[in-house]
Enzyme design. Structure first.
Site, mmCIF file in Angstrom:
data_model
loop_
_atom_site.group_PDB
_atom_site.id
_atom_site.type_symbol
_atom_site.label_atom_id
_atom_site.label_comp_id
_atom_site.label_asym_id
_atom_site.label_seq_id
_atom_site.Cartn_x
_atom_site.Cartn_y
_atom_site.Cartn_z
ATOM 1 N N GLY A 21 -9.076 -8.799 0.492
ATOM 2 C CA GLY A 21 -7.647 -8.711 0.799
ATOM 3 C C GLY A 21 -7.410 -7.873 2.032
ATOM 4 N N ASN A 22 -6.171 -7.471 2.229
ATOM 5 C CA ASN A 22 -5.856 -6.604 3.368
ATOM 6 C C ASN A 22 -4.733 -5.655 2.979
ATOM 7 O OD1 ASN A 22 -3.184 -7.816 4.204
ATOM 8 N ND2 ASN A 22 -4.510 -9.625 4.289
ATOM 9 N N ARG A 23 -4.364 -4.783 3.900
ATOM 10 C CA ARG A 23 -3.474 -3.670 3.549
ATOM 11 C C ARG A 23 -1.996 -3.972 3.768
ATOM 12 N NH1 ARG A 23 -5.455 0.974 7.054
ATOM 13 N NH2 ARG A 23 -3.790 2.070 5.983
ATOM 14 N N SER A 24 -1.626 -5.203 4.002
ATOM 15 C CA SER A 24 -0.214 -5.491 4.236
ATOM 16 C C SER A 24 0.599 -5.272 2.955
ATOM 17 C CB SER A 24 -0.051 -6.942 4.713
ATOM 18 O OG SER A 24 1.320 -7.226 4.833
ATOM 19 N N ALA A 55 0.086 -11.271 6.516
ATOM 20 C CA ALA A 55 -1.279 -11.077 7.014
ATOM 21 C C ALA A 55 -2.147 -12.083 6.265
ATOM 22 C CB ALA A 55 -1.730 -9.651 6.750
#
Ligand code: CTP
Length: 408
Positions: A207-210, A274
């Protein structure tokens, strides 16, 4: 510090407005609460006085030597009315001045933000529809109510927008009094928000930090400006912005399907999400265990590029907006990378923000430059994400072809 008049109408949602009051005072504003007589049946004077740290003004006859029915409105930087009941909207639309709040509405020259709450039938009644139209026509901002559980067992449109959202829009109006014109009425805007997650196994994902905050701010601002908004949300833990249709997705391919479906009939699409460029080629159906041997490398497959798909299918009158979170490096500055990406992506607008060092992700504020394919460049300084959202909506509105005009 700004001066806010918080007008409270006589609806059960008045109890949620105590939380709104707290948010406004914690943001450092001086808030004078002006409840109607009916509002005080729901929440009493001590609650408003204690949370605002100020005397509560509810009566035109009290303290008449200070002429409060004129002073409060004149001195305010912003008036917020929540909950705006059907009765209060009607009295405001007709210019009645039968209590301190309606007097204040007539003397205020600052932005006025109404956050309605009532039963669906009352919101949809022709009288309320006409009153809301009158108020909007005069420049007042009347939010759409949220949809969900109402006071009884029923559900529908009519809930008070979340206090956190009302507070964010209030803050926006204090930054920019002209930030919420009703100029997107009749338009359909699609916004993607959040960060995609691609499963590795039943418990793990890439995943990502958005956080989704910027996309949610965009959706809330576009809805407040009158747009019909479809919000495609990837793994966002924020309340639904009032007046938007939220489509929850997890991975890039779901997001792609949802955005393309909604975009087919949209006037503008904003890709604030994102989106992971890659996903594990195969997701295990059991939890991956360590067994003492070297871990297997994770093979990756490429995800669809949603913005590229949108550009490939665009209608000539559709406005497409991309976001680019960039870091400067030896090959170029943040803006140089942004310009190159705008040319590569082929969208109309690219919102470029610098990331890294705790900037942007998960924070309530953001700074960015909005690059236009026409060579335009607008810097938006560090401020609430709603302020950037309003600047993006301005840029979209300026590029939308007026109804009935020939397409570009
Ligand atoms: N985007 C998209 N689909 C993807 C990846 C990104 O639609 N698979 C969109 C994002 O929502 C954003 C824009 O494209 O609006 C730019 O995203 P970014 O990750 O910066 O673009 P990339 O083309 O992936 O560029 P980079 O090589 O710098 O990662």
């Amino acid at each position: 510090m700004s001066r806010i008049v918080l007008g409270v109408g006589g609806g059960i949602a008045a109890y949620k407005v105590a939380d709104l009051l707290r948010k406004l005072t914690e943001a450092g504003h001086e808030v004078t609460v002006v409840p109607t007589a009916a509002a005080l049946e729901f929440v009493g004077v001590p609650t408003w006085a204690a949370l605002s740290h100020r005397a509560v003004a509810s009566d035109v006859w009290a303290g008449a030597q200070d002429v409060p029915h004129v002073r409060l409105g004149r001195e305010a930087d912003l008036v917020v009315v929540a909950p705006a009941t059907a009765d209060l909207l009607a009295r405001a639309a007709h210019g009645l001045a039968d209590d301190l709040l309606t007097n204040t509405l007539l003397t205020a020259r600052c932005p006025v933000l109404f956050a309605p709450a009532m039963h669906t039938e009352m919101w949809e009644h022709a009288a309320t529809v006409a009153n809301v139209g009158t108020l909007r026509g005069r420049g007042a901002i009347v939010l759409e109510p949220a949809t969900g559980r109402l006071t009884g067992a029923d559900t529908g449109k009519g809930r008070l927008p979340e206090p956190v959202e009302i507070a964010a829009l209030a803050e926006l109006l204090l930054h920019r009094a002209d930030a919420l014109p009703h100029d997107l009425a009749g338009r359909h805007v699609v916004v993607s928000a959040g960060g995609t997650r691609e499963p590795l196994d039943p418990v793990r994902f890439l995943g990502n930090r958005s956080s989704g905050r910027q996309g949610y701010a965009l959706a809330a601002v576009a809805a407040a400006r009158g747009a019909r908004v479809t919000l495609v949300a990837a793994n966002v833990e924020l309340p639904d912005p009032a007046g938007t249709e939220v489509v929850a997705v997890t991975g890039a391919r779901d997001l792609c399907d949802a955005v393309l479906a909604a975009a087919a009939v949209a006037d503008a699409v904003v890709m604030a999400a994102a989106v992971a460029d890659f996903r594990p080629s195969s997701a295990q159906d059991h939890k991956i265990k360590k067994d003492g041997s070297a871990p297997a490398p994770i093979a990756l497959s490429e995800n669809p590029d949603v913005l590229a798909e949108l550009v490939a299918r665009r209608r000539p009158d559709q406005v497409l907006v991309g976001f680019a979170a960039e870091t400067g490096d030896a090959a170029g500055s943040v803006l140089e990378h942004g310009r190159a990406k705008l040319a590569r992506k082929g969208c109309d607008l690219l919102v470029v923000n610098a990331v890294g060092d705790g900037q942007a992700f998960g924070r309530p504020d953001n700074a960015a430059v909005i690059l236009g394919a026409d060579g335009s460049e607008q810097a938006v300084g560090l401020g609430p994400k709603t302020v950037l959202a309003a600047a993006v909506c301005d840029a979209i509105a300026a590029r939308l072809v007026p109804p009935g005009a020939a397409t570009r």
